[in-house]
Design a protein around this motif. Structure first.
Motif, PDB file in Angstrom:
ATOM      1  N   ALA A   1      -0.113  -4.308  -5.629  1.00 29.34           N
ATOM      2  CA  ALA A   1       0.070  -2.949  -5.104  1.00 29.34           C
ATOM      3  C   ALA A   1      -1.223  -2.158  -5.236  1.00 29.34           C
ATOM      4  N   TYR A   2      -1.538  -1.433  -4.176  1.00 27.79           N
ATOM      5  CA  TYR A   2      -2.711  -0.558  -4.174  1.00 27.79           C
ATOM      6  C   TYR A   2      -2.276   0.869  -3.868  1.00 27.79           C
ATOM      7  N   PHE A   3      -2.687   1.796  -4.691  1.00 27.11           N
ATOM      8  CA  PHE A   3      -2.521   3.222  -4.366  1.00 27.11           C
ATOM      9  C   PHE A   3      -3.524   4.032  -5.173  1.00 27.11           C
ATOM     10  N   HIS A   4      -3.464   5.340  -5.070  1.00 24.56           N
ATOM     11  CA  HIS A   4      -4.558   6.148  -5.622  1.00 24.56           C
ATOM     12  C   HIS A   4      -4.372   6.605  -7.069  1.00 24.56           C
ATOM     13  N   ILE A   5      -3.260   7.249  -7.338  1.00 25.57           N
ATOM     14  CA  ILE A   5      -3.070   7.899  -8.646  1.00 25.57           C
ATOM     15  C   ILE A   5      -2.449   6.914  -9.636  1.00 25.57           C
ATOM     16  N   PRO A   6      -3.051   6.743 -10.784  1.00 28.87           N
ATOM     17  CA  PRO A   6      -2.506   5.785 -11.758  1.00 28.87           C
ATOM     18  C   PRO A   6      -1.117   6.187 -12.231  1.00 28.87           C
TER      19      PRO A   6
ATOM     20  N   LEU B   1       0.861  -1.177   0.000  1.00 29.68           N
ATOM     21  CA  LEU B   1       0.000   0.000   0.000  1.00 29.68           C
ATOM     22  C   LEU B   1       0.897   1.226   0.000  1.00 29.68           C
ATOM     23  N   LEU B   2       0.632   2.138  -0.917  1.00 29.28           N
ATOM     24  CA  LEU B   2       1.512   3.307  -1.023  1.00 29.28           C
ATOM     25  C   LEU B   2       0.731   4.607  -1.114  1.00 29.28           C
ATOM     26  N   ASP B   3       1.384   5.648  -0.666  1.00 29.56           N
ATOM     27  CA  ASP B   3       0.832   6.997  -0.796  1.00 29.56           C
ATOM     28  C   ASP B   3       1.351   7.589  -2.103  1.00 29.56           C
ATOM     29  N   SER B   4       0.469   7.718  -3.075  1.00 32.07           N
ATOM     30  CA  SER B   4       0.907   8.269  -4.370  1.00 32.07           C
ATOM     31  C   SER B   4       0.853   9.793  -4.399  1.00 32.07           C
ATOM     32  N   GLY B   5       0.689  10.410  -3.224  1.00 34.68           N
ATOM     33  CA  GLY B   5       0.763  11.864  -3.142  1.00 34.68           C
ATOM     34  C   GLY B   5      -0.535  12.550  -3.511  1.00 34.68           C
ATOM     35  N   ASP B   6      -0.457  13.880  -3.512  1.00 41.64           N
ATOM     36  CA  ASP B   6      -1.656  14.627  -3.904  1.00 41.64           C
ATOM     37  C   ASP B   6      -1.367  15.458  -5.155  1.00 41.64           C
ATOM     38  N   TYR B   7      -0.610  16.553  -4.968  1.00 42.38           N
ATOM     39  CA  TYR B   7      -0.329  17.406  -6.117  1.00 42.38           C
ATOM     40  C   TYR B   7       1.184  17.637  -6.235  1.00 42.38           C
ATOM     41  N   SER B   8       1.592  17.953  -7.429  1.00 35.54           N
ATOM     42  CA  SER B   8       2.992  18.292  -7.649  1.00 35.54           C
ATOM     43  C   SER B   8       3.368  19.483  -6.773  1.00 35.54           C
ATOM     44  N   THR B   9       4.539  19.407  -6.182  1.00 32.00           N
ATOM     45  CA  THR B   9       5.029  20.538  -5.389  1.00 32.00           C
ATOM     46  C   THR B   9       6.091  21.321  -6.160  1.00 32.00           C
ATOM     47  N   VAL B  10       6.315  20.933  -7.402  1.00 29.46           N
ATOM     48  CA  VAL B  10       7.275  21.650  -8.243  1.00 29.46           C
ATOM     49  C   VAL B  10       6.515  22.763  -8.962  1.00 29.46           C
ATOM     50  N   PRO B  11       6.932  24.010  -8.777  1.00 29.16           N
ATOM     51  CA  PRO B  11       6.136  25.136  -9.280  1.00 29.16           C
ATOM     52  C   PRO B  11       5.803  25.048 -10.769  1.00 29.16           C
TER      53      PRO B  11
ATOM     54  N   TYR C   1      -0.804  16.195 -10.676  1.00 30.52           N
ATOM     55  CA  TYR C   1      -0.822  15.350  -9.488  1.00 30.52           C
ATOM     56  C   TYR C   1       0.572  14.937  -9.005  1.00 30.52           C
ATOM     57  N   GLY C   2       0.572  14.355  -7.831  1.00 27.02           N
ATOM     58  CA  GLY C   2       1.814  13.903  -7.206  1.00 27.02           C
ATOM     59  C   GLY C   2       2.300  12.580  -7.769  1.00 27.02           C
ATOM     60  N   TRP C   3       3.354  12.075  -7.157  1.00 23.52           N
ATOM     61  CA  TRP C   3       3.950  10.823  -7.639  1.00 23.52           C
ATOM     62  C   TRP C   3       4.650  10.097  -6.502  1.00 23.52           C
ATOM     63  N   ILE C   4       4.970   8.848  -6.769  1.00 19.36           N
ATOM     64  CA  ILE C   4       5.644   8.001  -5.780  1.00 19.36           C
ATOM     65  C   ILE C   4       7.140   8.278  -5.852  1.00 19.36           C
ATOM     66  N   LYS C   5       7.710   8.644  -4.716  1.00 14.90           N
ATOM     67  CA  LYS C   5       9.075   9.153  -4.648  1.00 14.90           C
ATOM     68  C   LYS C   5      10.120   8.037  -4.485  1.00 14.90           C
ATOM     69  N   PRO C   6      11.404   8.400  -4.723  1.00 14.76           N
ATOM     70  CA  PRO C   6      12.470   7.400  -4.554  1.00 14.76           C
ATOM     71  C   PRO C   6      12.467   6.727  -3.183  1.00 14.76           C
TER      72      PRO C   6
END
Lengths: 376, 376
Positions: free
Chosen positions: A242-247, A190-200, A205-210
């Motif tokens: 694997a289950y998470f939110h953002i494709p 189970l992973l947190d795929s984030g919410d929104y991009s924090t890069v200006p 949407y966000g992404w799964i980080k290293p």
């Protein structure tokens, strides 16, 4: 448009009692396959729950609108639990729609109530809308972890640093007293795929980080080692899901002729590729990924041996398509028999969806993975 | 085809002595900007060194073939060092061509000899061919680290686990006794981009893994914190530059009208995207990436504010294009003046290439980044 009967007919009718519906009650601490050799998972994607009865439905037929609220979402979960009797319920984010919640904690309590009252173990990850109310992402996840019967965790305890909230794994052991009764024969990530991009200058949407990918990779390697070591050493890795939110961006790779289900909107992945699909390929155990986020996409495609699937929009206070039923995805993992006739390792992973119509119609049944075909 | 004078005329003529060519000798332990406010880096990509004089050149004009060997590569490095007097030399992999080396260690000793004899600090990362002889990837990197005047490291000492061999960073401090004389005002990241895919059904080259990306990300965050903290706290991150061998998949995103230099072959990146470009964007300090690998591509493009550049093929025992000069890339980082008139932080990053023709012709000079324009 597949179905014209897109309304939760049972919303105000059936209110199941809080009972354990499983043939053998699954302990929250130790998930394992039942004596029928199966483990069934119900995925609930994008409930978008807010304030219950006073929160109106979106995108339903005009005739349905007056009597439709968050309670239709609640009733649909209850009906699904009653019909499928899953061993685990996985909520893949946007469980609540933060912006519309008077009290996000209360919204979560209500949203997850059908799972809690069923006594079935359940877990949740976050979407991009859960933290848009008065609770931060961390506090939302902490609230979830504190609820009854959940196996959700805020984050793995054995890593110093990880991005996001709600990264954890579940191990599902073989049938009790069988050869693999003390091994995890099915691994859920189970992973947190984030919410929104924090890069200006990167929108979307966000992404799964290293840090999350490394955690998954190392956890998988550890599980694979344990599975292949004695007692009862196995030759190949136990399959993972694997289950998470953002494709993932790779969801956009399929031609409609290549998948089961429908694609009725563009893939709402991050605008950049953070490489998680590559990490999954390299690590090798995950056979299927299930996300939510895009409510009117519900397909399963296959890329490099990995199934990429949507749950399909579940919630009534979420955008959808009037006349196109809200739906849920079921996954059943089945064990093989050993030479001695007992239950062994995983033989197959199958899936179908159920529509929230009068008969909870089953659609798009398909085999996602089998041990003999496509095992790598 | 840009130049018809593609031969190292000086190969047998000039053999420079081992002298320190720098205006102020840079200590191997502490890189810093010179009193001219500049720091110059010479990139040497794809030497493909083997056995020296007996190793023939590839893809040179028929008239050049008889007298052409690895020694032409050696002479070209010496000429470049003499002409440019860099503060650092970076070898971006395929330093030796393992398959053709009688003794890989001796090949490395000879390949790096011009750098060593110059007394200029130098570093190297691995390509996909370095370990194809009798030494493993780890042993190749360990041999490099043991050579004189190198700042190369096998791996960072402060992480428990990292993929590959040759992941490390270099900090370049401001001018001695200037305001930023004790801060790293320029950060260099050296990474091992792997050799070949280890996934059976994915062909092609390797990629930068989550463990390496997380190391970079956390190292960068640490450096950014130090730069923004007192004494002399800075508002923005110090610019970074990344060097590795295999180009990222994003190198294929450019239309030829969008870059400086040429693209004469397809981008030899991995067949999957492992997300390092996304990690660079998110982390934010790296302004330019320099790779090798594709010998007859030598362009610099710009994507999401990051320059993606090739070094251009350097070595004579490497495929190339007869009549198209072997080349090297130079990067000059220049400091700004402070209000008080002393040297301050980085003002600009510029680059050009030099061809191995009679006059070491300079081509494709361009500004890659400036503090005022495009600083994020």
């Amino acid at each position: 448009m597949r179905n014209g009967t897109s309304f939760n007919y049972m919303a105000a009718i059936i209110l199941l009692d809080a009972v354990c519906l499983l043939p053998i009650c699954v302990s929250a601490a130790n998930l394992r396959f039942g004596t029928n050799g199966q483990f069934k998972i119900l995925q609930v994607a994008d409930m978008h729950f807010a304030n219950g009865k006073s929160t109106r439905c979106l995108d339903v037929l005009r005739s349905q609108y007056a009597s439709c609220s968050d309670l239709n979402t609640t009733a649909f979960i209850r009906r699904m639990i009653h019909a499928e009797k899953p061993d685990l319920i996985v909520f893949t984010g946007d469980n609540i729609y933060g912006k519309d919640c008077d009290d996000p904690a209360k919204s979560m309590d209500a949203a997850f109530a059908p799972a809690i009252e069923s006594s079935i173990p359940w877990v949740a990850v976050l979407g991009n809308h859960d933290q848009e109310g008065s609770l931060s992402r961390e506090r939302v996840m902490k609230h979830i972890v504190g609820l009854k019967n959940t196996l959700s965790k805020v984050n793995p305890p054995d890593v110093n640093f990880i991005d996001g909230f709600g990264n954890y794994n579940l191990e599902v052991r073989g049938v009790e007293n069988s050869e693999l009764g003390n091994k995890s024969v099915l691994n859920l990530y189970l992973l947190d795929s984030g919410d929104y991009s924090t890069v200006p200058f990167i929108s979307g949407y966000g992404w799964i980080k290293p840090s999350q990918q490394l955690w998954y990779q190392r956890k998988s390697e550890k599980l694979q080692r344990a599975y292949k070591d004695g007692p009862v050493p196995q030759k190949k890795a136990a399959p993972g899901i694997a289950y998470f939110h953002i494709p993932l961006p790779e969801y956009a790779r399929f031609h409609p002729s290549d998948f089961t289900g429908v694609k009725q909107e563009s893939i709402g992945s991050a605008h950049v590729n953070s490489g998680f699909f590559t990490t999954l390929i390299e690590t090798g155990d995950v056979k299927a990924v299930f996300t939510g986020h895009d409510h009117v996409n519900d397909f399963c495609g296959k890329l490099h041996g990995i199934r990429l699937c949507y749950g399909g929009g579940f919630g009534y206070h979420a955008y959808g398509k009037a006349g196109w039923s809200r739906r849920a995805r079921v996954v059943v993992v089945s064990l093989d028999k050993t030479a001695k006739g007992g239950w062994g390792d995983v033989k197959s992973v199958k899936t179908w969806k159920r529509l929230d119509d009068q008969s909870l119609t089953t659609i798009d049944s398909q085999v996602l993975w089998t041990k003999t075909v496509g095992h790598r």
